[in-house]
Design a protein around this motif. Structure first.
Motif, PDB file in Angstrom:
ATOM      1  N   ALA A  22      13.963  39.376 -18.495  1.00 54.77           N
ATOM      2  CA  ALA A  22      13.643  37.994 -18.855  1.00 54.77           C
ATOM      3  C   ALA A  22      13.085  37.910 -20.273  1.00 54.77           C
ATOM      4  CB  ALA A  22      12.633  37.423 -17.860  1.00 54.77           C
ATOM      5  N   THR A  23      12.235  38.856 -20.644  1.00 58.83           N
ATOM      6  CA  THR A  23      11.674  38.866 -22.008  1.00 58.83           C
ATOM      7  C   THR A  23      12.765  39.088 -23.038  1.00 58.83           C
ATOM      8  OG1 THR A  23       9.619  39.796 -21.105  1.00 58.83           O
ATOM      9  CG2 THR A  23       9.913  39.888 -23.490  1.00 58.83           C
ATOM     10  N   TYR A  24      13.679  40.011 -22.728  1.00 58.49           N
ATOM     11  CA  TYR A  24      14.787  40.290 -23.636  1.00 58.49           C
ATOM     12  C   TYR A  24      15.692  39.076 -23.802  1.00 58.49           C
ATOM     13  CZ  TYR A  24      19.239  42.249 -25.238  1.00 58.49           C
ATOM     14  OH  TYR A  24      20.391  42.483 -25.926  1.00 58.49           O
ATOM     15  N   GLY A  25      16.045  38.436 -22.704  1.00 59.84           N
ATOM     16  CA  GLY A  25      16.893  37.253 -22.788  1.00 59.84           C
ATOM     17  C   GLY A  25      16.240  36.131 -23.572  1.00 59.84           C
ATOM     18  N   LEU A  26      14.936  35.937 -23.348  1.00 59.73           N
ATOM     19  CA  LEU A  26      14.216  34.902 -24.080  1.00 59.73           C
ATOM     20  C   LEU A  26      14.164  35.216 -25.563  1.00 59.73           C
ATOM     21  CD1 LEU A  26      12.544  32.303 -23.939  1.00 59.73           C
ATOM     22  CD2 LEU A  26      10.528  33.714 -23.484  1.00 59.73           C
ATOM     23  N   ARG A  70      13.273  46.660 -25.059  1.00 64.49           N
ATOM     24  CA  ARG A  70      11.902  46.600 -25.572  1.00 64.49           C
ATOM     25  C   ARG A  70      11.886  46.637 -27.090  1.00 64.49           C
ATOM     26  NH1 ARG A  70      11.018  50.200 -21.240  1.00 64.49           N
ATOM     27  NH2 ARG A  70      11.023  51.988 -22.693  1.00 64.49           N
ATOM     28  N   GLU A  71      12.729  47.483 -27.666  1.00 63.67           N
ATOM     29  CA  GLU A  71      12.779  47.561 -29.133  1.00 63.67           C
ATOM     30  C   GLU A  71      13.305  46.252 -29.730  1.00 63.67           C
ATOM     31  OE1 GLU A  71      11.427  49.860 -30.735  1.00 63.67           O
ATOM     32  OE2 GLU A  71      11.159  51.334 -29.137  1.00 63.67           O
ATOM     33  N   PHE A  72      14.283  45.655 -29.069  1.00 68.27           N
ATOM     34  CA  PHE A  72      14.824  44.402 -29.590  1.00 68.27           C
ATOM     35  C   PHE A  72      13.777  43.296 -29.566  1.00 68.27           C
ATOM     36  CE2 PHE A  72      16.782  40.246 -29.078  1.00 68.27           C
ATOM     37  CZ  PHE A  72      17.665  40.218 -30.146  1.00 68.27           C
ATOM     38  N   VAL A  73      12.969  43.235 -28.519  1.00 68.58           N
ATOM     39  CA  VAL A  73      11.921  42.216 -28.443  1.00 68.58           C
ATOM     40  C   VAL A  73      10.944  42.383 -29.611  1.00 68.58           C
ATOM     41  CG1 VAL A  73       9.956  41.396 -27.100  1.00 68.58           C
ATOM     42  CG2 VAL A  73      12.117  41.897 -25.960  1.00 68.58           C
ATOM     43  N   GLU A  74      10.602  43.629 -29.922  1.00 66.14           N
ATOM     44  CA  GLU A  74       9.697  43.883 -31.048  1.00 66.14           C
ATOM     45  C   GLU A  74      10.320  43.427 -32.361  1.00 66.14           C
ATOM     46  OE1 GLU A  74       7.376  47.649 -33.181  1.00 66.14           O
ATOM     47  OE2 GLU A  74       8.351  47.909 -31.232  1.00 66.14           O
ATOM     48  N   CYS A 102      10.353  39.605 -32.670  1.00 65.08           N
ATOM     49  CA  CYS A 102       9.061  39.026 -33.062  1.00 65.08           C
ATOM     50  C   CYS A 102       8.838  39.167 -34.559  1.00 65.08           C
ATOM     51  CB  CYS A 102       7.925  39.687 -32.282  1.00 65.08           C
ATOM     52  SG  CYS A 102       7.975  39.386 -30.506  1.00 65.08           S
ATOM     53  N   TYR A 103       9.136  40.358 -35.102  1.00 64.36           N
ATOM     54  CA  TYR A 103       9.025  40.555 -36.548  1.00 64.36           C
ATOM     55  C   TYR A 103       9.924  39.575 -37.299  1.00 64.36           C
ATOM     56  CZ  TYR A 103       6.849  45.102 -35.502  1.00 64.36           C
ATOM     57  OH  TYR A 103       6.036  46.108 -35.046  1.00 64.36           O
ATOM     58  N   LEU A 104      11.173  39.460 -36.829  1.00 66.40           N
ATOM     59  CA  LEU A 104      12.144  38.611 -37.511  1.00 66.40           C
ATOM     60  C   LEU A 104      11.740  37.141 -37.466  1.00 66.40           C
ATOM     61  CD1 LEU A 104      14.806  38.034 -38.891  1.00 66.40           C
ATOM     62  CD2 LEU A 104      15.952  38.199 -36.671  1.00 66.40           C
ATOM     63  N   LEU A 105      11.318  36.656 -36.314  1.00 69.73           N
ATOM     64  CA  LEU A 105      10.926  35.247 -36.200  1.00 69.73           C
ATOM     65  C   LEU A 105       9.769  34.930 -37.135  1.00 69.73           C
ATOM     66  CD1 LEU A 105      11.130  34.729 -32.328  1.00 69.73           C
ATOM     67  CD2 LEU A 105      12.522  33.575 -34.051  1.00 69.73           C
ATOM     68  N   PHE A 106       8.764  35.802 -37.142  1.00 72.54           N
ATOM     69  CA  PHE A 106       7.593  35.535 -37.977  1.00 72.54           C
ATOM     70  C   PHE A 106       7.958  35.600 -39.458  1.00 72.54           C
ATOM     71  CE2 PHE A 106       3.400  36.611 -39.837  1.00 72.54           C
ATOM     72  CZ  PHE A 106       2.694  35.509 -39.367  1.00 72.54           C
ATOM     73  N   ALA A 107       8.738  36.622 -39.853  1.00 73.55           N
ATOM     74  CA  ALA A 107       9.142  36.744 -41.252  1.00 73.55           C
ATOM     75  C   ALA A 107      10.048  35.590 -41.677  1.00 73.55           C
ATOM     76  CB  ALA A 107       9.852  38.077 -41.479  1.00 73.55           C
ATOM     77  N   LEU A 116       5.882  35.224 -27.715  1.00 76.89           N
ATOM     78  CA  LEU A 116       6.887  36.180 -27.262  1.00 76.89           C
ATOM     79  C   LEU A 116       6.355  37.612 -27.354  1.00 76.89           C
ATOM     80  CD1 LEU A 116       9.839  36.555 -26.332  1.00 76.89           C
ATOM     81  CD2 LEU A 116      10.474  36.696 -28.755  1.00 76.89           C
ATOM     82  N   TYR A 117       5.627  37.907 -28.418  1.00 76.32           N
ATOM     83  CA  TYR A 117       5.097  39.263 -28.602  1.00 76.32           C
ATOM     84  C   TYR A 117       4.117  39.629 -27.490  1.00 76.32           C
ATOM     85  CZ  TYR A 117       2.824  43.263 -30.818  1.00 76.32           C
ATOM     86  OH  TYR A 117       2.319  44.519 -31.084  1.00 76.32           O
ATOM     87  N   PHE A 118       3.233  38.726 -27.170  1.00 78.20           N
ATOM     88  CA  PHE A 118       2.192  39.057 -26.199  1.00 78.20           C
ATOM     89  C   PHE A 118       2.665  38.910 -24.753  1.00 78.20           C
ATOM     90  CE2 PHE A 118      -0.373  38.218 -30.024  1.00 78.20           C
ATOM     91  CZ  PHE A 118      -1.009  39.456 -30.090  1.00 78.20           C
ATOM     92  N   VAL A 119       3.738  38.165 -24.515  1.00 75.42           N
ATOM     93  CA  VAL A 119       4.293  38.157 -23.157  1.00 75.42           C
ATOM     94  C   VAL A 119       4.974  39.493 -22.883  1.00 75.42           C
ATOM     95  CG1 VAL A 119       6.652  37.301 -23.463  1.00 75.42           C
ATOM     96  CG2 VAL A 119       5.339  36.578 -21.483  1.00 75.42           C
ATOM     97  N   GLY A 120       5.403  40.168 -23.928  1.00 73.22           N
ATOM     98  CA  GLY A 120       5.963  41.505 -23.775  1.00 73.22           C
ATOM     99  C   GLY A 120       4.907  42.584 -23.821  1.00 73.22           C
ATOM    100  N   ASN A 121       3.810  42.330 -24.537  1.00 69.94           N
ATOM    101  CA  ASN A 121       2.734  43.314 -24.681  1.00 69.94           C
ATOM    102  C   ASN A 121       1.766  43.296 -23.504  1.00 69.94           C
ATOM    103  OD1 ASN A 121       1.714  45.363 -26.480  1.00 69.94           O
ATOM    104  ND2 ASN A 121      -0.054  44.039 -26.836  1.00 69.94           N
ATOM    105  N   LEU A 122       1.667  42.157 -22.819  1.00 60.35           N
ATOM    106  CA  LEU A 122       0.844  41.972 -21.617  1.00 60.35           C
ATOM    107  C   LEU A 122      -0.660  41.976 -21.882  1.00 60.35           C
ATOM    108  CD1 LEU A 122       2.782  44.175 -19.027  1.00 60.35           C
ATOM    109  CD2 LEU A 122       3.020  41.734 -19.486  1.00 60.35           C
TER     110      LEU A 122
END
Length: 346
Positions: free
Chosen positions: A182-186, A58-62, A65-70, A248-254
């Motif tokens: 699945a979210t982590y792998g993506l 979960r932390e890696f997904v967060e 998202c930060y890294l991709l946007f930045a 990606l952020y909102f598929v993890g945030n639901l």
């Protein structure tokens, strides 16, 4: 008798071709270390304890998202010279496109993530016709206004929950461990692919043309560079990356809402990450995203004081380390993990 071999004579007025090198032994060692890290991350669910693996994923997904946007903001502003404070428009659009495809079109939400990013890239094409009429500071403010138009428009659509937002119901039938894996792998695939593609682009002739445009548009155009076409391509690619981060952020945030998806804080945080890490460097967003994530986990509960602290930290780092932390490390220790500078060998 054997005659000595000699090079064929050069035509009059010609000169030897100039040889150019990019990278070196340090970059090759960094590539090996990066490959080892990716391998460790890819196998994390199988070697880490179950409870810790779930939290780490979960932390890696967060962070992803930060890294991709930045990274996309750095590509747009740090390399392209297009300073935008409205990239949250595509972050939110990608998130909502993913939700619409998942909830109403029956598309698997994980498949809808890249489709949402593609939708953000497509909408960036007509938007660019408006944004590119502005220059400098007017461009920055104009992109912010465009993002607000996106937010207000979505807030008035009852089908997606209006101003209060809605939930991603398409994932209800998927068990939580499967969803997290699945979210982590993506997220891992998206981060690795984005880094590889941005690095390859900046090492190419088109990347060199982009740097020329950033430094002097008139001089670049006089050398035959398609300035408008290159800027449009970078703008669309940055929109795609921002949309990918949002989906990606909102598929993890639901859950998604206009205020969360189109908040200017996303761009403010991206600017913070890039400034802290080093603008115009691939390593910059990586370092900045890790620093921002750590600060967010440690101090976000302090609210306004936390935001004030981020601003003061950005000012201090800008004054003390003008090239960012990654730039300082390169200058101090010779660490250049993603070299894009050309060196003349002859």
């Amino acid at each position: 008798m054997t005659l000595p071999l000699s090079a064929p004579p050069m035509p009059p007025g010609s000169r030897p071709a100039t040889r150019v090198a990019i990278g070196g032994p340090a970059a090759r060692r960094a590539a090996i270390a990066a490959g080892a890290l990716v391998l460790a991350a890819a196998t994390l669910p199988w070697w880490a304890p179950a409870e810790q693996a779930s939290a780490w994923m979960r932390e890696f997904v967060e962070i992803a998202c930060y890294l991709l946007f930045a990274m996309m903001w750095n590509l747009l502003a740090g390399y392209g010279g297009l300073v935008s404070i409205g990239q949250q428009a595509y972050f939110g659009f990608g998130g909502y496109a993913m939700l619409v495809l998942g909830n109403f079109a029956g598309v698997n939400p994980f498949v809808a993530v890249p489709l949402g990013a593609l939708a953000a890239a497509l909408v960036a094409v007509p938007v660019s016709r408006v944004a590119f009429r502005l220059q400098g500071g007017y461009f920055a403010i104009g992109t912010w206004v465009i993002a607000e138009v996106f937010r207000l428009s979505v807030a008035n659509l009852a089908v997606v929950g209006g101003g209060s937002g809605t939930s991603l119901t398409a994932l209800r039938g998927i068990a939580r461990p499967v969803r997290e894996l699945a979210t982590y792998g993506l997220a891992l695939v998206c981060v690795v692919a984005a880094l590889a593609l941005v690095y390859a682009f900046l090492r190419s002739q088109r990347g060199l043309a982009l740097l020329a445009i950033r430094d002097n548009e008139v001089a670049a155009e006089s050398q035959g560079i398609d300035v408008r076409g290159t800027k449009l391509a970078v703008y669309v690619v940055a929109a795609f990356g921002a949309g990918l981060a949002g989906a990606l952020y909102f598929v993890g945030n639901l859950r998604i809402s206009p205020d969360a998806a189109f908040s200017v804080n996303w761009t403010a945080f991206a600017i913070f990450m890039v400034v802290i890490g080093g603008i115009g460097r691939i390593e910059g967003p990586i370092v900045g995203a890790l620093v921002f994530w750590a600060l967010n986990k440690a101090f976000s509960e302090y609210g306004t004081w936390y935001l004030l602290g981020l601003g003061l930290l950005a000012v201090v780092v800008t004054l003390r380390f003008p090239r960012g932390l990654a730039g300082w490390a390169q200058q101090r220790f010779g660490l250049n993990l993603f070299p894009t500078q050309r060196r003349l060998l002859d």
